[in-house]
Design an enzyme around this catalytic site. Structure first.
Site, PDB file in Angstrom:
ATOM      1  N   GLY A  12       0.636  -1.225   0.167  1.00 26.57           N
ATOM      2  CA  GLY A  12      -0.178  -0.046  -0.045  1.00 26.57           C
ATOM      3  C   GLY A  12       0.700   1.210   0.007  1.00 26.57           C
ATOM      4  O   GLY A  12       0.470   2.250   0.415  1.00 26.57           O
ATOM      5  N   ASN A  80       1.323  -2.692   5.369  1.00 21.02           N
ATOM      6  CA  ASN A  80       0.444  -1.512   5.718  1.00 21.02           C
ATOM      7  C   ASN A  80      -0.886  -1.591   4.811  1.00 21.02           C
ATOM      8  O   ASN A  80      -1.864  -0.831   5.323  1.00 21.02           O
ATOM      9  CB  ASN A  80       1.538  -0.346   5.270  1.00 21.02           C
ATOM     10  CG  ASN A  80       0.610   1.007   5.102  1.00 21.02           C
ATOM     11  OD1 ASN A  80      -0.060   1.520   5.771  1.00 21.02           O
ATOM     12  ND2 ASN A  80       0.072   1.309   3.590  1.00 21.02           N
ATOM     13  N   SER A 132      -4.155  -0.554  13.881  1.00 21.38           N
ATOM     14  CA  SER A 132      -5.195   0.507  14.168  1.00 21.38           C
ATOM     15  C   SER A 132      -5.531   0.490  15.543  1.00 21.38           C
ATOM     16  O   SER A 132      -5.313  -0.426  16.314  1.00 21.38           O
ATOM     17  CB  SER A 132      -6.485   0.198  13.331  1.00 21.38           C
ATOM     18  OG  SER A 132      -7.658   1.421  13.738  1.00 21.38           O
ATOM     19  N   TYR A 145     -14.073  -4.587  10.392  1.00 20.11           N
ATOM     20  CA  TYR A 145     -12.631  -4.060  10.574  1.00 20.11           C
ATOM     21  C   TYR A 145     -11.762  -4.226  11.657  1.00 20.11           C
ATOM     22  O   TYR A 145     -10.645  -4.484  11.805  1.00 20.11           O
ATOM     23  CB  TYR A 145     -12.715  -2.508   9.955  1.00 20.11           C
ATOM     24  CG  TYR A 145     -11.552  -1.592  10.042  1.00 20.11           C
ATOM     25  CD1 TYR A 145     -10.825  -1.846   8.912  1.00 20.11           C
ATOM     26  CD2 TYR A 145     -11.246  -0.749  11.000  1.00 20.11           C
ATOM     27  CE1 TYR A 145      -9.537  -1.084   8.696  1.00 20.11           C
ATOM     28  CE2 TYR A 145     -10.145  -0.083  11.002  1.00 20.11           C
ATOM     29  CZ  TYR A 145      -9.252   0.000   9.732  1.00 20.11           C
ATOM     30  OH  TYR A 145      -8.149   0.644   9.916  1.00 20.11           O
ATOM     31  N   LYS A 149      -8.553  -6.275  12.444  1.00 18.96           N
ATOM     32  CA  LYS A 149      -7.365  -5.505  13.156  1.00 18.96           C
ATOM     33  C   LYS A 149      -6.757  -5.949  14.355  1.00 18.96           C
ATOM     34  O   LYS A 149      -5.784  -6.243  14.900  1.00 18.96           O
ATOM     35  CB  LYS A 149      -7.571  -3.857  13.271  1.00 18.96           C
ATOM     36  CG  LYS A 149      -7.484  -3.230  11.875  1.00 18.96           C
ATOM     37  CD  LYS A 149      -6.398  -3.323  11.046  1.00 18.96           C
ATOM     38  CE  LYS A 149      -6.252  -2.368   9.940  1.00 18.96           C
ATOM     39  NZ  LYS A 149      -5.068  -2.241   9.211  1.00 18.96           N
TER      40      LYS A 149
HETATM   41  N1  LIG Z   1      -6.900   6.068   7.444  1.00 22.01           N
HETATM   42  C1  LIG Z   1      -7.155   5.960   8.880  1.00 22.01           C
HETATM   43  O1  LIG Z   1      -7.610   6.586   9.719  1.00 22.01           O
HETATM   44  C2  LIG Z   1      -6.389   4.766   9.561  1.00 22.01           C
HETATM   45  C3  LIG Z   1      -6.252   4.737  11.084  1.00 22.01           C
HETATM   46  C4  LIG Z   1      -5.750   3.625  11.586  1.00 22.01           C
HETATM   47  C5  LIG Z   1      -5.098   2.693  10.565  1.00 22.01           C
HETATM   48  N2  LIG Z   1      -5.187   2.752   9.364  1.00 22.01           N
HETATM   49  C6  LIG Z   1      -4.352   1.658   8.605  1.00 22.01           C
HETATM   50  O2  LIG Z   1      -3.480   2.325   7.857  1.00 22.01           O
HETATM   51  C7  LIG Z   1      -3.081   1.535   6.718  1.00 22.01           C
HETATM   52  C8  LIG Z   1      -3.051   2.570   5.507  1.00 22.01           C
HETATM   53  O3  LIG Z   1      -4.164   3.411   5.592  1.00 22.01           O
HETATM   54  P1  LIG Z   1      -4.214   4.544   4.606  1.00 22.01           P
HETATM   55  O4  LIG Z   1      -5.239   5.592   5.685  1.00 22.01           O
HETATM   56  O5  LIG Z   1      -2.802   5.105   4.306  1.00 22.01           O
HETATM   57  O6  LIG Z   1      -5.099   4.449   3.549  1.00 22.01           O
HETATM   58  P2  LIG Z   1      -5.302   4.586   1.998  1.00 22.01           P
HETATM   59  O7  LIG Z   1      -4.694   6.159   1.558  1.00 22.01           O
HETATM   60  O8  LIG Z   1      -6.584   4.103   1.512  1.00 22.01           O
HETATM   61  O9  LIG Z   1      -4.066   3.416   1.684  1.00 22.01           O
HETATM   62  C9  LIG Z   1      -4.147   2.186   1.434  1.00 22.01           C
HETATM   63  C10 LIG Z   1      -3.186   1.653   0.439  1.00 22.01           C
HETATM   64  O10 LIG Z   1      -3.760   0.087   0.299  1.00 22.01           O
HETATM   65  C11 LIG Z   1      -3.549  -0.417  -0.936  1.00 22.01           C
HETATM   66  N3  LIG Z   1      -4.277  -1.497  -0.853  1.00 22.01           N
HETATM   67  C12 LIG Z   1      -5.656  -1.558  -0.359  1.00 22.01           C
HETATM   68  N4  LIG Z   1      -6.006  -2.910  -0.804  1.00 22.01           N
HETATM   69  C13 LIG Z   1      -4.977  -3.528  -1.369  1.00 22.01           C
HETATM   70  C14 LIG Z   1      -4.924  -5.026  -1.832  1.00 22.01           C
HETATM   71  N5  LIG Z   1      -5.862  -5.953  -1.760  1.00 22.01           N
HETATM   72  N6  LIG Z   1      -3.525  -5.388  -2.166  1.00 22.01           N
HETATM   73  C15 LIG Z   1      -2.607  -4.337  -2.334  1.00 22.01           C
HETATM   74  N7  LIG Z   1      -2.629  -3.009  -1.871  1.00 22.01           N
HETATM   75  C16 LIG Z   1      -3.814  -2.650  -1.362  1.00 22.01           C
HETATM   76  C17 LIG Z   1      -4.025   0.695  -1.822  1.00 22.01           C
HETATM   77  O11 LIG Z   1      -3.597   0.716  -3.065  1.00 22.01           O
HETATM   78  P3  LIG Z   1      -4.532   0.025  -4.259  1.00 22.01           P
HETATM   79  O12 LIG Z   1      -6.081   0.489  -3.947  1.00 22.01           O
HETATM   80  O13 LIG Z   1      -3.885   0.584  -5.461  1.00 22.01           O
HETATM   81  O14 LIG Z   1      -4.292  -1.481  -4.034  1.00 22.01           O
HETATM   82  C18 LIG Z   1      -3.618   2.136  -1.032  1.00 22.01           C
HETATM   83  O15 LIG Z   1      -2.431   2.372  -1.423  1.00 22.01           O
HETATM   84  C19 LIG Z   1      -4.329   0.643   6.581  1.00 22.01           C
HETATM   85  O16 LIG Z   1      -3.906  -0.731   7.015  1.00 22.01           O
HETATM   86  C20 LIG Z   1      -5.217   1.213   7.402  1.00 22.01           C
HETATM   87  O17 LIG Z   1      -6.203   0.008   7.804  1.00 22.01           O
HETATM   88  C21 LIG Z   1      -5.899   3.769   8.705  1.00 22.01           C
END
Ligand SMILES: NC(=O)c1ccc[n+]([C@@H]2O[C@H](COP(=O)([O-])OP(=O)(O)OC[C@H]3O[C@@H](n4cnc5c(N)ncnc54)[C@H](OP(=O)(O)O)[C@@H]3O)[C@@H](O)[C@H]2O)c1
Length: 247
Positions: A12, A80, A132, A145, A149
């Site tokens: 990601g 990630n 998370s 979700y 996690k």
């Molecule tokens: N945003 C929040 O508030 C938050 C809070 C706590 C934890 N997190 C965690 O932090 C991590 C990153 O989140 P983010 O906020 O940076 O989200 P994001 O900007 O939506 O990034 C998620 C990334 O994961 C990739 N991805 C999704 N499904 C995939 C798959 N099946 N295979 C390969 N790549 C995949 C996406 O690329 P493609 O779509 O091109 O595959 C994207 O680049 C996640 O694990 C999320 O659960 C997020």
């Protein structure tokens, strides 16, 4: 700190916190492979630093992600990639539950297992899962979700004990609501479902954080760098909250 000579693999890495982690690892000297499903965002991030290489791979595709990690032969793997969906529990479709498990738990399993295989025989390694605060506590409307996690945190603690005498540490970082594209989608969802304004929806997420602001992705990336640097050899099996005191 210097990560010269180290190879890193970040799932990601084409957006959000993954892109910031990849950039900071590359700036520290590591050769970084980033993966995701869409080539375009990967190419944009890779163009920003000569040490960043893109590879298209879906973390839920066992053959594809195993091959991509093996080809990188990484010393550092950051699991990630993830996704979130929300709905009241009674209205949650089985298909949505299965999507959440597949990307957030199975995908992390395949990534960490690929990393463990690739690191066999290496004297040093770092496995880091971006879980998370939903891996530590519950939130309404995201039960699948949060279940996935929590599973990631349990897996990290277990794998850490298996690798504890091999120079490989395994940790989870647990951010609160991040200032990323994923949160922008959550805000859009709140606006659509509740009729609230963008600012009201964003404020409702900021209010979950005791500091009343979203977590900067850079704070998560700095925690990753710390786990990869000197002085963290004995930190393993931990769930590190980067959440402004939320957990
Ligand atoms: N945003 C929040 O508030 C938050 C809070 C706590 C934890 N997190 C965690 O932090 C991590 C990153 O989140 P983010 O906020 O940076 O989200 P994001 O900007 O939506 O990034 C998620 C990334 O994961 C990739 N991805 C999704 N499904 C995939 C798959 N099946 N295979 C390969 N790549 C995949 C996406 O690329 P493609 O779509 O091109 O595959 C994207 O680049 C996640 O694990 C999320 O659960 C997020």
């Amino acid at each position: 700190m210097s990560l010269d000579g180290k190879k890193a693999f970040v799932t990601g890495g084409g957006s959000g916190v993954g892109a910031v982690i990849a950039t900071m690892l590359a700036e520290a000297g590591a050769e970084v492979t980033i993966c995701g499903r869409r080539p375009a965002p990967l190419d944009v991030v890779a163009a920003t630093h000569p040490n960043i290489m893109p590879v298209v791979a879906d973390i839920t595709d066992e053959a594809a992600i195993s091959k991509a990690i093996a080809a990188c032969a990484p010393d550092i793997v950051v699991a990630n990639a993830g996704a979130s969906e929300s709905a009241p529990f009674a209205k949650t479709e089985l298909a949505s539950f299965e999507r959440m498990m597949s990307v957030n738990l199975t995908g992390t399993f395949l990534t960490l297992r690929g990393a463990t295989r690739a690191m066999q025989g290496k004297p040093w390694g770092r496995l880091i899962a971006i879980a998370s605060t939903a891996g530590i506590k519950g939130y309404p409307y995201v039960a699948p979700y949060a279940a996935a996690k929590h599973g990631v945190v349990g897996m990290v603690k277990s794998v850490a004990l298996e690798l504890v005498r091999k120079g490989i540490t395994v940790n989870a970082i647990c951010p609160g609501f991040l200032d990323t594209e994923m949160t922008e989608r959550s805000i859009a969802n709140i606006v659509e479902k509740t009729g609230r304004s963008y600012d009201e929806a964003r404020a409702s997420l900021e209010a979950t954080n005791p500091m009343h602001r979203l977590v900067p992705p850079e704070d998560v990336a700095r925690a990753v760098l710390w786990l990869c640097g000197e002085g963290s050899d004995m930190v393993t099996g931990q769930c590190i909250s980067v959440s402004g005191g939320e957990t």
